[in-house]
Design a protein around this motif. Structure first.
Motif, PDB file in Angstrom:
ATOM      1  N   THR A 127      51.240  24.313  47.301  1.00 34.16           N
ATOM      2  CA  THR A 127      51.478  25.932  47.895  1.00 34.16           C
ATOM      3  C   THR A 127      51.101  25.824  49.187  1.00 34.16           C
ATOM      4  O   THR A 127      51.067  25.157  49.954  1.00 34.16           O
ATOM      5  N   ALA A 128      50.972  27.027  49.916  1.00 34.12           N
ATOM      6  CA  ALA A 128      51.107  27.160  51.301  1.00 34.12           C
ATOM      7  C   ALA A 128      49.582  26.581  52.013  1.00 34.12           C
ATOM      8  O   ALA A 128      48.956  26.295  51.234  1.00 34.12           O
ATOM      9  N   GLN A 129      50.230  26.034  53.240  1.00 30.24           N
ATOM     10  CA  GLN A 129      48.931  25.294  53.795  1.00 30.24           C
ATOM     11  C   GLN A 129      48.501  25.939  54.886  1.00 30.24           C
ATOM     12  O   GLN A 129      47.545  25.394  55.550  1.00 30.24           O
ATOM     13  N   THR A 130      48.752  27.189  55.494  1.00 27.71           N
ATOM     14  CA  THR A 130      48.318  28.293  56.404  1.00 27.71           C
ATOM     15  C   THR A 130      48.058  29.155  56.183  1.00 27.71           C
ATOM     16  O   THR A 130      48.910  30.170  55.424  1.00 27.71           O
ATOM     17  N   TRP A 136      41.980  34.290  62.942  1.00 24.38           N
ATOM     18  CA  TRP A 136      41.787  33.073  62.730  1.00 24.38           C
ATOM     19  C   TRP A 136      43.067  32.515  61.947  1.00 24.38           C
ATOM     20  O   TRP A 136      43.566  33.385  61.173  1.00 24.38           O
ATOM     21  N   THR A 137      43.436  31.304  62.094  1.00 30.21           N
ATOM     22  CA  THR A 137      44.530  30.493  61.320  1.00 30.21           C
ATOM     23  C   THR A 137      43.847  29.523  60.692  1.00 30.21           C
ATOM     24  O   THR A 137      43.368  28.539  61.671  1.00 30.21           O
ATOM     25  N   LEU A 145      40.592  25.113  61.966  1.00 33.05           N
ATOM     26  CA  LEU A 145      40.731  26.503  62.107  1.00 33.05           C
ATOM     27  C   LEU A 145      40.836  26.970  63.744  1.00 33.05           C
ATOM     28  O   LEU A 145      40.249  26.214  64.513  1.00 33.05           O
ATOM     29  N   GLU A 146      41.832  27.791  63.845  1.00 34.46           N
ATOM     30  CA  GLU A 146      42.568  28.041  65.082  1.00 34.46           C
ATOM     31  C   GLU A 146      42.119  29.563  65.430  1.00 34.46           C
ATOM     32  O   GLU A 146      42.623  30.395  64.432  1.00 34.46           O
ATOM     33  N   LEU A 202      30.561  27.376  57.217  1.00 31.42           N
ATOM     34  CA  LEU A 202      31.814  27.896  57.427  1.00 31.42           C
ATOM     35  C   LEU A 202      31.690  29.377  58.442  1.00 31.42           C
ATOM     36  O   LEU A 202      32.494  29.515  59.373  1.00 31.42           O
ATOM     37  N   ARG A 203      30.529  30.043  58.170  1.00 30.93           N
ATOM     38  CA  ARG A 203      30.305  31.159  58.938  1.00 30.93           C
ATOM     39  C   ARG A 203      30.041  30.790  60.473  1.00 30.93           C
ATOM     40  O   ARG A 203      30.331  31.481  61.137  1.00 30.93           O
ATOM     41  N   THR A 204      29.389  29.667  60.539  1.00 28.70           N
ATOM     42  CA  THR A 204      29.147  29.159  62.031  1.00 28.70           C
ATOM     43  C   THR A 204      30.348  29.055  62.748  1.00 28.70           C
ATOM     44  O   THR A 204      30.575  29.208  63.780  1.00 28.70           O
ATOM     45  N   LYS A 205      31.414  28.290  61.968  1.00 27.90           N
ATOM     46  CA  LYS A 205      32.630  27.854  62.587  1.00 27.90           C
ATOM     47  C   LYS A 205      33.398  29.319  62.895  1.00 27.90           C
ATOM     48  O   LYS A 205      34.316  29.276  63.745  1.00 27.90           O
TER      49      LYS A 205
END
Length: 233
Positions: A127-130, A136-137, A145-146, A202-205
């Motif tokens: 499936t899609a990878q982005t 965020w991306t 994470l960008e 994840l929340r921190t990032k």
């Protein structure tokens, strides 16, 4: 199709031989190492699908290596260790391992765990990878994470599993039971604590306010809801 590659890092020759024989008989390719330095050198040219890592290594702390592998490699990481305490298992999972197998073990169980791990990975590869959401991306092919300014933050394979689960089901309740069924692992305190740590990271990032997160909301006694709009591709 090339058979999946499994690397084995364990300083006990009998265990390396037993795992290599069982995995190759099951159709996997294997590479086995006694020391972390040899293993890390091989990673410069090899891309394993699954890494089996013992924690008691003669030249490196196994937990530190697991954490680095989870951050920098796309492979799944499975710990194989004689350390049977709950805290050891929780720590290994918190640092990014996908599974934890306690010695002594039946090699058939290791083969089954690896096959289950690869089955869980396969849908994501098709499936899609982005995914884009809330400025965020998420790049699941590179575990990055960008943000809108182009700043990049790496996430681990284990964190990516949880993030993808949320992004596949935005604005829907995700219960602990659903997480356990989707991500695998034995239900119980160890699994719950490992999920709590992954979600906290994840929340921190995502630069969430821990007292009032805007994206990953905890529904006490029920589970979690991801509140952002998600666009794949």
């Amino acid at each position: 199709m090339t058979a999946p590659l499994v690397t084995i890092l364990d300083d006990e020759p009998a265990i390396r031989a037993m795992l290599s024989d069982a995995l190759e008989e099951a159709g996997f390719r294997t590479m086995a190492f006694a020391r972390a330095t040899e293993f890390e050198a091989a990673l410069q040219s090899a891309t394993p699908d699954v890494c089996l890592v013992d924690l008691s290594l003669p030249d490196r702390d196994g937990l530190t290596l697991v954490h680095r592998l989870a951050l920098e490699q796309g492979a799944s990481v499975i710990i194989i260790s004689g350390r049977a305490q709950v805290q050891d298992r929780v720590t290994g999972l918190e640092l990014g391992a996908d599974d934890y197998i306690i010695k002594p073990f039946d090699p058939a169980e290791v083969v089954a765990r690896i096959r289950a791990r690869l089955r869980r990975d396969r849908p994501a590869q098709q499936t899609a990878q982005t995914a884009r959401f809330a400025g965020w991306t998420a790049h699941f092919d590179s575990y990055i994470l960008e943000d809108d300014a182009g700043r990049e933050t790496p996430f681990s394979h284990a964190e990516g599993e949880v993030l993808r689960l949320f992004l596949d089901r935005p604005k829907r309740l995700i219960s602990r039971a659903m997480m356990q069924e989707s991500l695998g692992g034995a239900a119980g305190e160890s699994f719950d604590r490992a999920m709590d740590v992954r979600i906290s990271r994840l929340r921190t990032k995502l630069r969430e306010d821990p007292r009032n997160p805007r994206l990953i909301k905890t529904i006490y006694g029920a589970g979690y809801i991801f509140l952002g709009d998600v666009h794949w591709g």
